[in-house]
Design a protein around this motif. Sequence first.
Motif, PDB file in Angstrom:
ATOM      1  N   TRP A 182       0.977  -0.982   0.008  1.00 44.84           N
ATOM      2  CA  TRP A 182       0.158   0.113  -0.072  1.00 44.84           C
ATOM      3  C   TRP A 182       0.845   1.294  -0.022  1.00 44.84           C
ATOM      4  CZ3 TRP A 182      -4.212   1.635   4.288  1.00 44.84           C
ATOM      5  CH2 TRP A 182      -4.892   2.439   3.723  1.00 44.84           C
ATOM      6  N   ALA A 183       1.827   1.166   0.751  1.00 42.86           N
ATOM      7  CA  ALA A 183       2.878   2.415   0.865  1.00 42.86           C
ATOM      8  C   ALA A 183       3.635   2.491  -0.505  1.00 42.86           C
ATOM      9  CB  ALA A 183       3.957   2.253   1.859  1.00 42.86           C
ATOM     10  N   ARG A 184       3.879   1.345  -1.262  1.00 45.81           N
ATOM     11  CA  ARG A 184       4.546   1.922  -2.411  1.00 45.81           C
ATOM     12  C   ARG A 184       3.404   2.277  -3.611  1.00 45.81           C
ATOM     13  NH1 ARG A 184       7.039  -3.199  -1.140  1.00 45.81           N
ATOM     14  NH2 ARG A 184       5.269  -4.247  -2.279  1.00 45.81           N
ATOM     15  N   HIS A 185       2.344   1.795  -3.374  1.00 46.92           N
ATOM     16  CA  HIS A 185       1.302   2.254  -4.169  1.00 46.92           C
ATOM     17  C   HIS A 185       1.027   3.747  -4.306  1.00 46.92           C
ATOM     18  CE1 HIS A 185      -2.721   2.574  -6.226  1.00 46.92           C
ATOM     19  NE2 HIS A 185      -3.294   2.860  -5.200  1.00 46.92           N
ATOM     20  N   MET A 186       0.719   4.081  -2.774  1.00 48.03           N
ATOM     21  CA  MET A 186       0.543   5.685  -2.610  1.00 48.03           C
ATOM     22  C   MET A 186       1.761   6.511  -2.999  1.00 48.03           C
ATOM     23  SD  MET A 186      -2.422   5.570  -1.157  1.00 48.03           S
ATOM     24  CE  MET A 186      -2.613   7.228  -0.743  1.00 48.03           C
ATOM     25  N   LEU A 187       3.090   6.000  -2.768  1.00 46.11           N
ATOM     26  CA  LEU A 187       4.098   6.914  -3.073  1.00 46.11           C
ATOM     27  C   LEU A 187       4.345   6.825  -4.448  1.00 46.11           C
ATOM     28  CD1 LEU A 187       6.485   5.823   0.189  1.00 46.11           C
ATOM     29  CD2 LEU A 187       5.185   8.157  -0.372  1.00 46.11           C
ATOM     30  N   GLY A 188       3.965   6.008  -5.247  1.00 51.03           N
ATOM     31  CA  GLY A 188       4.050   5.785  -6.645  1.00 51.03           C
ATOM     32  C   GLY A 188       3.380   7.225  -7.455  1.00 51.03           C
ATOM     33  N   PHE A 189       2.460   7.688  -6.544  1.00 43.86           N
ATOM     34  CA  PHE A 189       1.901   8.989  -7.310  1.00 43.86           C
ATOM     35  C   PHE A 189       2.553  10.138  -6.813  1.00 43.86           C
ATOM     36  CE2 PHE A 189      -1.423   5.684  -6.912  1.00 43.86           C
ATOM     37  CZ  PHE A 189      -2.075   5.900  -8.129  1.00 43.86           C
ATOM     38  N   PRO A 190       3.149  10.852  -7.986  1.00 35.86           N
ATOM     39  CA  PRO A 190       4.093  12.204  -7.596  1.00 35.86           C
ATOM     40  C   PRO A 190       3.252  13.095  -6.628  1.00 35.86           C
ATOM     41  CG  PRO A 190       4.066  11.516  -9.941  1.00 35.86           C
ATOM     42  CD  PRO A 190       3.113  10.747  -9.455  1.00 35.86           C
ATOM     43  N   HIS A 191       2.044  13.383  -6.834  1.00 30.39           N
ATOM     44  CA  HIS A 191       1.467  14.429  -5.813  1.00 30.39           C
ATOM     45  C   HIS A 191       1.287  13.961  -4.410  1.00 30.39           C
ATOM     46  CE1 HIS A 191      -2.331  12.104  -6.906  1.00 30.39           C
ATOM     47  NE2 HIS A 191      -2.696  12.816  -5.731  1.00 30.39           N
ATOM     48  N   VAL A 192       1.271  12.599  -4.148  1.00 25.59           N
ATOM     49  CA  VAL A 192       1.050  11.864  -2.834  1.00 25.59           C
ATOM     50  C   VAL A 192       2.564  12.066  -2.338  1.00 25.59           C
ATOM     51  CG1 VAL A 192       0.699   9.805  -1.699  1.00 25.59           C
ATOM     52  CG2 VAL A 192      -0.787  10.704  -3.338  1.00 25.59           C
ATOM     53  N   ARG A 193       3.438  11.818  -3.252  1.00 21.79           N
ATOM     54  CA  ARG A 193       4.703  11.598  -2.464  1.00 21.79           C
ATOM     55  C   ARG A 193       5.271  13.198  -2.183  1.00 21.79           C
ATOM     56  NH1 ARG A 193       8.968   7.870  -2.828  1.00 21.79           N
ATOM     57  NH2 ARG A 193      10.965   8.776  -1.931  1.00 21.79           N
ATOM     58  N   THR A 194       4.962  14.039  -3.017  1.00 22.42           N
ATOM     59  CA  THR A 194       5.091  15.491  -2.674  1.00 22.42           C
ATOM     60  C   THR A 194       4.680  15.859  -1.382  1.00 22.42           C
ATOM     61  OG1 THR A 194       5.257  16.237  -4.955  1.00 22.42           O
ATOM     62  CG2 THR A 194       4.876  18.009  -3.512  1.00 22.42           C
ATOM     63  N   MET A 195       3.160  15.553  -1.102  1.00 25.07           N
ATOM     64  CA  MET A 195       2.709  15.829   0.196  1.00 25.07           C
ATOM     65  C   MET A 195       3.291  15.337   1.420  1.00 25.07           C
ATOM     66  SD  MET A 195       0.036  17.990  -0.367  1.00 25.07           S
ATOM     67  CE  MET A 195       1.167  18.659  -1.784  1.00 25.07           C
ATOM     68  N   LEU A 196       3.821  13.870   1.247  1.00 22.28           N
ATOM     69  CA  LEU A 196       4.341  13.233   2.395  1.00 22.28           C
ATOM     70  C   LEU A 196       5.889  13.793   2.577  1.00 22.28           C
ATOM     71  CD1 LEU A 196       2.894   9.883   1.876  1.00 22.28           C
ATOM     72  CD2 LEU A 196       1.805  11.496   3.441  1.00 22.28           C
ATOM     73  N   ASP A 197       6.244  14.104   1.606  1.00 18.47           N
ATOM     74  CA  ASP A 197       7.767  14.665   1.669  1.00 18.47           C
ATOM     75  C   ASP A 197       7.666  16.226   2.402  1.00 18.47           C
ATOM     76  OD1 ASP A 197       9.089  12.741   0.366  1.00 18.47           O
ATOM     77  OD2 ASP A 197       9.135  13.656  -1.718  1.00 18.47           O
ATOM     78  N   GLN A 198       6.605  16.816   2.045  1.00 16.27           N
ATOM     79  CA  GLN A 198       6.521  18.096   2.821  1.00 16.27           C
ATOM     80  C   GLN A 198       6.165  17.931   4.173  1.00 16.27           C
ATOM     81  OE1 GLN A 198       3.742  20.315   0.584  1.00 16.27           O
ATOM     82  NE2 GLN A 198       4.889  20.608  -1.230  1.00 16.27           N
ATOM     83  N   ALA A 199       5.283  16.850   4.642  1.00 15.47           N
ATOM     84  CA  ALA A 199       5.161  16.555   5.857  1.00 15.47           C
ATOM     85  C   ALA A 199       6.383  15.998   6.536  1.00 15.47           C
ATOM     86  CB  ALA A 199       3.725  15.603   5.808  1.00 15.47           C
ATOM     87  N   GLN A 200       7.383  15.641   5.751  1.00 16.66           N
ATOM     88  CA  GLN A 200       8.401  14.896   6.383  1.00 16.66           C
ATOM     89  C   GLN A 200       8.132  13.576   6.913  1.00 16.66           C
ATOM     90  OE1 GLN A 200      11.334  17.493   8.659  1.00 16.66           O
ATOM     91  NE2 GLN A 200      10.946  19.129   7.318  1.00 16.66           N
ATOM     92  N   VAL A 201       7.536  12.798   6.447  1.00 18.35           N
ATOM     93  CA  VAL A 201       7.054  11.457   7.069  1.00 18.35           C
ATOM     94  C   VAL A 201       7.248  10.288   5.985  1.00 18.35           C
ATOM     95  CG1 VAL A 201       5.484  12.306   8.623  1.00 18.35           C
ATOM     96  CG2 VAL A 201       4.664  11.642   6.324  1.00 18.35           C
TER      97      VAL A 201
END
Length: 381
Positions: free
Chosen positions: A106-125
């Motif tokens: 599920w984590a790989r699936h979510m992080l595979g979307f650039p806009h999701v990864r951008t949000m989580l990168d900004q949240a630093q998690v």
Amino acid sequence: MCVDDGISRDEKCMDETSVGGDEDEIPGINNVPNIDDAFFEKDIPGVEQHLKSPVYRLLINPRTVTQKKLVTPKTVIRFCLERGIFTSSIIEFKLSRRPLEKFAGWARHMLGFPHVRTMLDQAQVTRAIQASGELFIYHDASGIVALFARWCIPTHTFICRWGEFTITLEDVAALMHLPITGNLPGDLSDEETAVSHVLTAAMEKANKAGSKGCYASWLTHWWPKDEVYDKPIDGMLPIAAFLCLWLSRDVFEDSGNLLKPFVIPFAIKMAQGEQLPIGTLFLGSLYYNLDSLIIDSSVSNGSMKIECYANTMFLQALMWENFKNYAPTPRNVLQGPNTDARHTFPEKDNARIMRWSTKQPRSKIRFIDVLDEESEFNFRP
């Protein structure tokens, strides 16, 4: 938490062979407080002042006392434990030690979307989430219990002969890669409130499955097998649902072992890239669980099991980071024999704690043998 299971104290001391969880390598006897801890041995000043002690009258010959051949405090403690004068409680580790099945996917699936990864990168998690999907740390149960015995509630430090040390925000940030700065979630907008209502209702339904099934129920509800995995993520709801599971199980897991409604505002804000002090709250909950363990141990007085809800995977990694001669050789976070590319991330994207994943404790090195040696402690791991 103290648990009275209806078993006598003598039966517990003789028959207890398991510590909870699913690791077969940890014998239950290691979860009894260690009476060989040299920290509790002290020189006895003035032999004469101890002659009236009933314990010493039992264990020494008064005619040879001038020779100062007194029994060591360690032996006295062992004698009192065996006679039932003093008692010790079995400590049962209750938190999950293995990744939740299918969470890594599920984590790989979510992080595979650039806009999701951008949000989580900004949240630093991002790093912490990736580690949660793969992390598994073997426990040195006797070493962890020895560490528990040194916890001081008033100072929130571990006491050693050479001084004291504690768990810091820097430790949390370095090992877990959890953010330690930011504000708590503010008021929710109308759109966020609507998302909150949906998540709250879904949590109530999932939690009806109980502590053994609520996490899996939540995962299959929001990431069903029969859907196409490349289906686009629309809006903040699926991201917040993903974060609710991660926060409930891998950051704030406690005695309830259920999805936690209080994490919903955190998940909603983080789904939009807002940085929150998750690491600070994680450290506070760890302090609280260590305090509770010491209090419960005192209250139980050997008559009940003690349930431990402190994050022992983090504590084991911290012990290895701080005592290098006690630690096994850390692994490269990315490389290894037969590495499955689907289950690895670039090294720069991994939390530091992953270097201890799947590592076995050293069999010939006891933690209590290095704990009181100042030269063994790494002040800047």
